[in-house]
Design a protein around this motif. Structure first.
Motif, PDB file in Angstrom:
ATOM      1  N   ALA A  68       0.835  -1.203   0.000  1.00 51.91           N
ATOM      2  CA  ALA A  68       0.000   0.000   0.000  1.00 51.91           C
ATOM      3  C   ALA A  68       0.872   1.256   0.000  1.00 51.91           C
ATOM      4  N   GLY A  69       2.002   1.173  -0.700  1.00 52.50           N
ATOM      5  CA  GLY A  69       2.854   2.348  -0.882  1.00 52.50           C
ATOM      6  C   GLY A  69       2.455   3.054  -2.169  1.00 52.50           C
ATOM      7  N   GLY A  70       3.337   3.934  -2.650  1.00 50.23           N
ATOM      8  CA  GLY A  70       3.041   4.696  -3.863  1.00 50.23           C
ATOM      9  C   GLY A  70       2.821   3.789  -5.066  1.00 50.23           C
ATOM     10  N   ALA A  71       3.612   2.728  -5.175  1.00 55.22           N
ATOM     11  CA  ALA A  71       3.503   1.826  -6.327  1.00 55.22           C
ATOM     12  C   ALA A  71       2.159   1.092  -6.299  1.00 55.22           C
ATOM     13  N   ALA A  72       1.776   0.584  -5.133  1.00 55.84           N
ATOM     14  CA  ALA A  72       0.510  -0.153  -5.020  1.00 55.84           C
ATOM     15  C   ALA A  72      -0.677   0.773  -5.300  1.00 55.84           C
ATOM     16  N   ARG A  73      -0.583   1.998  -4.821  1.00 61.82           N
ATOM     17  CA  ARG A  73      -1.656   2.975  -5.052  1.00 61.82           C
ATOM     18  C   ARG A  73      -1.833   3.204  -6.557  1.00 61.82           C
ATOM     19  N   ALA A  74      -0.715   3.389  -7.251  1.00 64.29           N
ATOM     20  CA  ALA A  74      -0.771   3.599  -8.700  1.00 64.29           C
ATOM     21  C   ALA A  74      -1.356   2.371  -9.398  1.00 64.29           C
ATOM     22  N   VAL A  75      -0.975   1.182  -8.954  1.00 64.97           N
ATOM     23  CA  VAL A  75      -1.507  -0.046  -9.541  1.00 64.97           C
ATOM     24  C   VAL A  75      -3.024  -0.098  -9.354  1.00 64.97           C
ATOM     25  N   CYS A  76      -3.515   0.289  -8.190  1.00 64.18           N
ATOM     26  CA  CYS A  76      -4.962   0.276  -7.946  1.00 64.18           C
ATOM     27  C   CYS A  76      -5.693   1.216  -8.905  1.00 64.18           C
ATOM     28  N   PHE A  77      -5.107   2.390  -9.153  1.00 68.66           N
ATOM     29  CA  PHE A  77      -5.740   3.300 -10.122  1.00 68.66           C
ATOM     30  C   PHE A  77      -5.705   2.711 -11.534  1.00 68.66           C
ATOM     31  N   LEU A  78      -4.603   2.048 -11.873  1.00 68.76           N
ATOM     32  CA  LEU A  78      -4.518   1.406 -13.185  1.00 68.76           C
ATOM     33  C   LEU A  78      -5.616   0.351 -13.318  1.00 68.76           C
ATOM     34  N   LEU A  79      -5.788  -0.440 -12.269  1.00 66.47           N
ATOM     35  CA  LEU A  79      -6.819  -1.486 -12.287  1.00 66.47           C
ATOM     36  C   LEU A  79      -8.216  -0.873 -12.398  1.00 66.47           C
ATOM     37  N   ALA A  80      -8.386   0.291 -11.764  1.00 61.79           N
ATOM     38  CA  ALA A  80      -9.670   0.990 -11.862  1.00 61.79           C
ATOM     39  C   ALA A  80      -9.890   1.484 -13.293  1.00 61.79           C
ATOM     40  N   PHE A  81      -8.849   2.079 -13.892  1.00 65.10           N
ATOM     41  CA  PHE A  81      -8.957   2.600 -15.260  1.00 65.10           C
ATOM     42  C   PHE A  81      -9.271   1.482 -16.250  1.00 65.10           C
ATOM     43  N   HIS A  82      -8.728   0.293 -15.986  1.00 66.98           N
ATOM     44  CA  HIS A  82      -8.920  -0.817 -16.931  1.00 66.98           C
ATOM     45  C   HIS A  82     -10.014  -1.789 -16.494  1.00 66.98           C
ATOM     46  N   LYS A  83     -10.885  -1.299 -15.628  1.00 66.59           N
ATOM     47  CA  LYS A  83     -12.125  -2.010 -15.308  1.00 66.59           C
ATOM     48  C   LYS A  83     -11.950  -3.411 -14.750  1.00 66.59           C
ATOM     49  N   ALA A  84     -11.040  -3.547 -13.792  1.00 69.76           N
ATOM     50  CA  ALA A  84     -10.965  -4.815 -13.062  1.00 69.76           C
ATOM     51  C   ALA A  84     -12.302  -5.007 -12.354  1.00 69.76           C
ATOM     52  N   LYS A  85     -12.640  -6.280 -12.077  1.00 72.98           N
ATOM     53  CA  LYS A  85     -13.935  -6.563 -11.464  1.00 72.98           C
ATOM     54  C   LYS A  85     -13.893  -6.285  -9.963  1.00 72.98           C
ATOM     55  N   GLN A  86     -12.788  -6.703  -9.329  1.00 70.32           N
ATOM     56  CA  GLN A  86     -12.629  -6.516  -7.882  1.00 70.32           C
ATOM     57  C   GLN A  86     -11.129  -6.502  -7.571  1.00 70.32           C
ATOM     58  N   VAL A  87     -10.735  -5.658  -6.619  1.00 68.90           N
ATOM     59  CA  VAL A  87      -9.329  -5.612  -6.215  1.00 68.90           C
ATOM     60  C   VAL A  87      -9.234  -5.882  -4.721  1.00 68.90           C
ATOM     61  N   TYR A  88      -8.427  -6.867  -4.344  1.00 74.08           N
ATOM     62  CA  TYR A  88      -8.181  -7.158  -2.936  1.00 74.08           C
ATOM     63  C   TYR A  88      -6.812  -6.592  -2.602  1.00 74.08           C
ATOM     64  N   LEU A  89      -6.798  -5.556  -1.767  1.00 77.75           N
ATOM     65  CA  LEU A  89      -5.551  -4.857  -1.446  1.00 77.75           C
ATOM     66  C   LEU A  89      -5.064  -5.294  -0.069  1.00 77.75           C
ATOM     67  N   LEU A  90      -3.983  -6.063  -0.055  1.00 74.29           N
ATOM     68  CA  LEU A  90      -3.459  -6.630   1.191  1.00 74.29           C
ATOM     69  C   LEU A  90      -2.191  -5.908   1.605  1.00 74.29           C
ATOM     70  N   ASN A  91      -2.155  -5.461   2.862  1.00 73.27           N
ATOM     71  CA  ASN A  91      -0.941  -4.780   3.330  1.00 73.27           C
ATOM     72  C   ASN A  91      -0.697  -5.076   4.800  1.00 73.27           C
ATOM     73  N   ARG A  92       0.592  -4.984   5.179  1.00 76.54           N
ATOM     74  CA  ARG A  92       0.962  -5.182   6.588  1.00 76.54           C
ATOM     75  C   ARG A  92       0.235  -4.159   7.450  1.00 76.54           C
ATOM     76  N   THR A  93       0.242  -2.898   7.029  1.00 79.76           N
ATOM     77  CA  THR A  93      -0.461  -1.839   7.758  1.00 79.76           C
ATOM     78  C   THR A  93      -1.825  -1.635   7.085  1.00 79.76           C
TER      79      THR A  93
END
Ligand code: ATR
Length: 289
Positions: free
Chosen positions: A133-158
């Motif tokens: 859930a750092g800068g890279a993961a945040r950017a990946v989540c936006f990419l997944l949103a832009f490309h219409k992923a069905k669901q994103v499970y974001l797992l992080n230590r914090t």
């Protein structure tokens, strides 16, 4: 080698440090393949001098620039215009000269997307696990949103950090795309195989034998693992994915395609898959692999 004359255009990299960059290998090979009189050089920018560096580059008509660590966010204040994706991600790695000044883009995420497409990996309508859930993961989540992923499970230590990203992306989309979870709660993931993107810094050389989750049960839920790390070329995460029967990829092609997309923006050209292959080989040679 490109013939340098009075019409040769210059592009380059702004960063600190810059000596280990692969970008000159990418862009100088592309210039040769495309028959452009263009040279690409690294520029070491001292701390506190980024604004001067951008102004100087503009005065010299440097056609295009890449921006790397630690300046990807700071540089946003020195551009005349921002591409919407770069604005959303909050990081700029490419500047394109326009009449008014530089326009800032992010080609890291489109680079990741194009790398995945070239490997035959789909995002659209897929359920995707993201680790980190750092800068890279945040950017990946936006990419997944832009490309219409069905669901994103974001797992992080914090978990709080994952929660914050989930709120941001879901707020942007107006729907509950991203579900935040603690790493150890992976057993609550749906009982099916999914794409997993490793976006933490865990496993980066020299800590080659580290991985965020090492329980085999987690990897039973992964059909494809994509690690953003490319040093080493086979991370512990990739080994775990493969051990459970999945396909695994490192992040070197993401680096390749972020460069290719920048080159396309600077020169208004399209780089074919055949040319991308040649550049990939040049890059690997420059890395000594
Ligand atoms: P970047 O901007 O490159 O994404 P970052 O913001 O430092 O880098 O984020 C690093 C990520 O790696 C975070 O998700 C971090 O988890 P925390 O948010 O809990 O700090 C994750 N990370 C780093 N070391 C870790 C470790 N030993 N175990 C699990 N996660 C780790």
């Amino acid at each position: 080698m490109v013939k340098i004359d009075g019409k040769t255009m210059t592009c380059g990299l702004l960063g600190n440090p810059v000596e280990h960059t692969m970008s000159p290998a990418i862009h100088n090979t592309l210039a040769e393949l495309q028959g452009h009189s263009l040279v690409y050089v690294p520029f070491l920018v001292d701390h506190g001098k980024l604004g001067q560096a951008v102004a100087g580059a503009r005065a010299l008509h440097i056609k295009g620039l890449n921006v790397t660590v630690p300046y990807k966010t700071e540089v946003m204040q020195y551009v005349k215009e921002l591409d919407p994706l770069a604005q959303q991600i909050g990081a700029v790695n490419t500047l394109v000269e326009t009449e008014e000044g530089y326009k800032g883009y992010n080609t890291d995420m489109p680079g990741l997307y194009r790398a995945m497409v070239s490997e035959g990996i789909r995002i659209e309508e897929e359920k995707v696990i993201v680790l980190g859930a750092g800068g890279a993961a945040r950017a990946v989540c936006f990419l997944l949103a832009f490309h219409k992923a069905k669901q994103v499970y974001l797992l992080n230590r914090t978990v709080d950090k994952a929660q914050k990203i989930a709120e941001e992306v879901n707020g942007f989309l107006g729907k509950e795309l991203v579900v935040s979870m603690a790493l150890q709660d992976y057993d609550r993931l749906p009982d099916e195989k999914m794409l997993a993107i490793q976006a933490t810094s865990v496993g980066l050389a020299p800590h080659d034998d580290e991985v965020v989750i090492d329980e085999p049960a987690f990897y039973e839920k992964v059909h494809t693992g994509y690690d953003l790390i490319y040093r080493p070329l086979e991370t512990k995460f990739m080994k775990c994915v493969k051990a459970a029967g999945g396909a695994a990829y490192h992040g070197l092609k993401m680096l390749l395609y972020q460069g290719i997309i920048a080159y396309e923006l600077w020169n208004h050209v399209f780089v074919s898959e055949e040319q991308a292959e040649v550049v990939y080989e040049a890059m690997k040679e420059a890395m000594g692999i």
